[in-house]
Write an enzyme that holds these catalytic residues in place. Sequence first.
Site, PDB file in Angstrom:
ATOM      1  N   HIS A  49       2.077  17.194 -34.835  1.00 17.44           N
ATOM      2  CA  HIS A  49       1.813  16.551 -36.120  1.00 17.44           C
ATOM      3  C   HIS A  49       2.268  17.435 -37.292  1.00 17.44           C
ATOM      4  CE1 HIS A  49      -0.725  13.930 -38.817  1.00 17.44           C
ATOM      5  NE2 HIS A  49      -0.691  15.032 -39.550  1.00 17.44           N
ATOM      6  N   GLU A  50       1.816  18.665 -37.304  1.00 21.70           N
ATOM      7  CA  GLU A  50       2.164  19.543 -38.435  1.00 21.70           C
ATOM      8  C   GLU A  50       3.662  19.828 -38.454  1.00 21.70           C
ATOM      9  OE1 GLU A  50      -0.177  19.568 -40.466  1.00 21.70           O
ATOM     10  OE2 GLU A  50      -1.758  19.052 -39.042  1.00 21.70           O
ATOM     11  N   GLU A  56       0.183  21.573 -43.048  1.00 22.88           N
ATOM     12  CA  GLU A  56       1.633  21.664 -42.849  1.00 22.88           C
ATOM     13  C   GLU A  56       2.378  22.488 -43.898  1.00 22.88           C
ATOM     14  OE1 GLU A  56      -0.053  18.823 -43.796  1.00 22.88           O
ATOM     15  OE2 GLU A  56       1.099  17.673 -45.273  1.00 22.88           O
ATOM     16  N   GLU A  88       0.975  10.726 -44.172  1.00 22.03           N
ATOM     17  CA  GLU A  88       0.025  10.831 -43.065  1.00 22.03           C
ATOM     18  C   GLU A  88       0.162   9.690 -42.055  1.00 22.03           C
ATOM     19  OE1 GLU A  88      -1.190  13.458 -42.367  1.00 22.03           O
ATOM     20  OE2 GLU A  88      -1.284  14.579 -44.247  1.00 22.03           O
TER      21      GLU A  88
END
Length: 891
Positions: free
Chosen positions: A317-318, A284, A340
């Site tokens: 997610h990223e 990320e 996370e």
Amino acid sequence: MTNTTIKSMVQPKAEHHNQPKTIYLKDYQPPHYWVDSVDLIFDLFEDYTEVRSTLCVRRNTGIAQEQTPFILQGEELELRALVLNGKTLDLENFDLTAEALIIHTVPETFTLEITCITHPEKNTALSGLYRSKALFCTQCEAEGFRRITFFPDRPDVMAKFTTTIIADTNLYPVLLSNGNPIEQGLLINNRHWVKWEDPFKKPCYLFALVAGHLIALEDHFVTRSGRLIALKIFVEWENQDKCAHAMTALKKAMKWDEETYGREYDLDIYMIVAVNDFNMGAMENKGLNIFNAKYILARPETATDTDFQHIDLVVGHEYFHNWSGNRVTCRDWFQLSLKEGLTVFREHHFMDDITQSAVSLIEHAMGLRSHQFAEDAGPMAHPVRPESYVEINNFYTSTVYEKGAEVIKMLKTLLGTDTFRKGMDLYFERFDGQAVTIEDFVACHEFVSKRDLTQFKLWYSQAGTPEIEVNEEYHPKTQTYTLQLKQSCPPTPHQPKKNPMLIPIAVGLLNAQGEDLLENKTQILNLTETEQSFNFPSITEKPMLSLLRGFSAPVKIKSPLSNEQLAFLLAHDSDDFNRWDAGQMLSIRIILELIEDWQKSKPLKINNLWWKAHQSLLEDKRLNTALKAEILMLPSSPYVIEFLDSADPDAIFAVKKFLRKEISRRAKKHLLQLYQDNHNTERYCYSTETAAKRFLKNLCLSYLMEYPDKNHMALCLKQWKTANNMTDSLAVLGILADVDCPEREKILEEFYNRWQHDVLIINKWFRVQASSALPNTLECVQKLMQHPAFDINNPNTVYALIGTFSHNLVCFHEKSGKGYRFLADIILQLDTINPQVAARMMTAFTHWRKFDKDRQAKMRSELERIQKTAKLSTDVYEIVNKCLFGTSPQT
Ligand code: TRP
Ligand code: ZN
């Protein structure tokens, strides 16, 4: 010796150090020096890279004194120059060790200029600055930045970065870093440069650089406040037609985060780069995500439904990390789950919204039970917030990620959607731009809910999967139903005794017609004591219990229900998750009984209740397609192993095979019908609905092929010949991989010939062969390692071929132990190339104590062989020692 200029000082090699240090959370201290800004200049060449950095440093006067040295981490670097406030430092002013550069005395504020050399072209560990084919790229999380330049490499040191990249104009026309491009120019010798500025302070693990011959797919997004964001996905030229799905996913994620969490993107440009050599899924980095190519590239002919789905989730997610991770980051690596766990939770939430069904829940529960439960019961067990580690890379685990996400899901259940959202808003507002802790996160939720979450926080500090014992009683006279729950948690390394936790248990009660008896159908019980009773008044008949609906907590339930009751829930529960779960529990019981019979050499017999329950689901026309497919799958082998003390892989395999054959034989007609009903000849387009149909159809085909007679084989071959998408082709390949027949070789060859130019597809070809249950699989894998497409330096091919084999229930665990020997050899070889990948291959060994005595002995001797090897990486060292001794030696 005065005024000695350094010509070049190579860091001394880490003297191996067969005793790496353990780092403890309790030893945390704030940094002695802050770095306010970093200016980086990269001069990229084919045989080395020069990195010049200028740091503006300020003493943390609350903690450090005048004589406190300034320590910068560094690994495998060559120091060329060191200048403090304009003056070159003498050799007596600093020390250079294998791990650090230590400057003895520094003023309260100063500028430090460092010049060093690194070798990306030799960097096979894929951490720091490295080359992936013709591309330069970086991976700095967790501690990779220290392999680029000397720096206080810890996430609580946050600085503003400017980055200038200089490289050959033809070889590297695209030069990228975090933030916005602010200047560029040409130099002599056909070189050019670009300067980037990231306006946001960030820890160095979020730094990124990419240089190469890339093409960008471009699009844009207008935020809800009306800002125009340029979106760019950079790939190699031949892949430019494979980015559309990822781009759509990105826009979906951006919109969803605005709508669901009120989070808007903050820079003017969002870039993603796909690279072929990458240790994990994606990273990320601020404004410049770097992805494993397999989570970006997709076209209908080249990618499966699962690939499309993974792309949605990893891109999401990223992207979500931009707030949960980047704007608010971790104080230290013990807090990893702060970003996370939270980001996986947000990703799951995103998936729930996309799929609109219990399937998302089912898949998360399945993942947790198959991997995290085993981790929590083995030698690597650790709390969601670990207390110590040797190698932080070993803690990017399903406990930190998936269990961490479940913990946040429980928090949301306990507080309710609205209060939880308020807590999230407060978290992002209060800590924007800071590096914080899990305590800080929970404090926000305590503040908005006015609740004391002290007991809840045990989920972060206690390892192990809690177990819940259930007793029920019904009093017809008082019309009261009483549920008695007992919780316990098994001992884990360094934690022999546990305190009772706060566990949200969602319950439903059903009447004989399968109707819900409770108000709002489902009620949340807060289990806080070791033993606790809950009364339900005004229950007019003895109800059927539906417990842990929606997988309300990551726990194991010892169900008091009979097989008949489980079958009833499977048929009637209004909670889809629990329907599936009742089926799983029932199947587990049947499998465990059959395993006993098999071990006593008794003939295997089908359990009629189990069969009838499955038969009626097969025939149920109203049942949602995706749910039907999930229900018709037998429990995963790792989950079955959870219920065994001494697992015999041959027994598990034989029993599951027996059940599959029985389904196939008894339901042939219906399987065929379902196959036809769900077969789709229209143009392929990925969607959750069509994917569910293909999933069910291919499951039916795999059951039918338990009897690979002429008709079924013809069906397979027809699908193979007419398939217009990768999901359907690969399904045939996967099915035939387990069948010893001439068609198998023919189709494997055809597949290879058709797709040999595409590495990602050849990885699927590796996977299929490595997961085959046929007896010569190991030899086949060994042969494939010689195949030109296999590259031991490329993590994707290693995971596909070796990783898949290491999870092959029958062939990896083959009695002679040759599978174990093979894996150990490869781990030792990989450890000299890429320790992170080597350490991941160790997972197949970590549960060695779960197997029968013979296999235990054989696995142990391979572990001992690894353990005795000189110069192990810290990664493999930590795991092998914990496997054998339950701890690393000096702790
Ligand atoms: N932060 C990454 C994520 O999104 C994980 C990650 C990517 C990573 N590459 C890595 C972690 C290399 C350790 C080493 O989950
Ligand atoms: Zn992440």
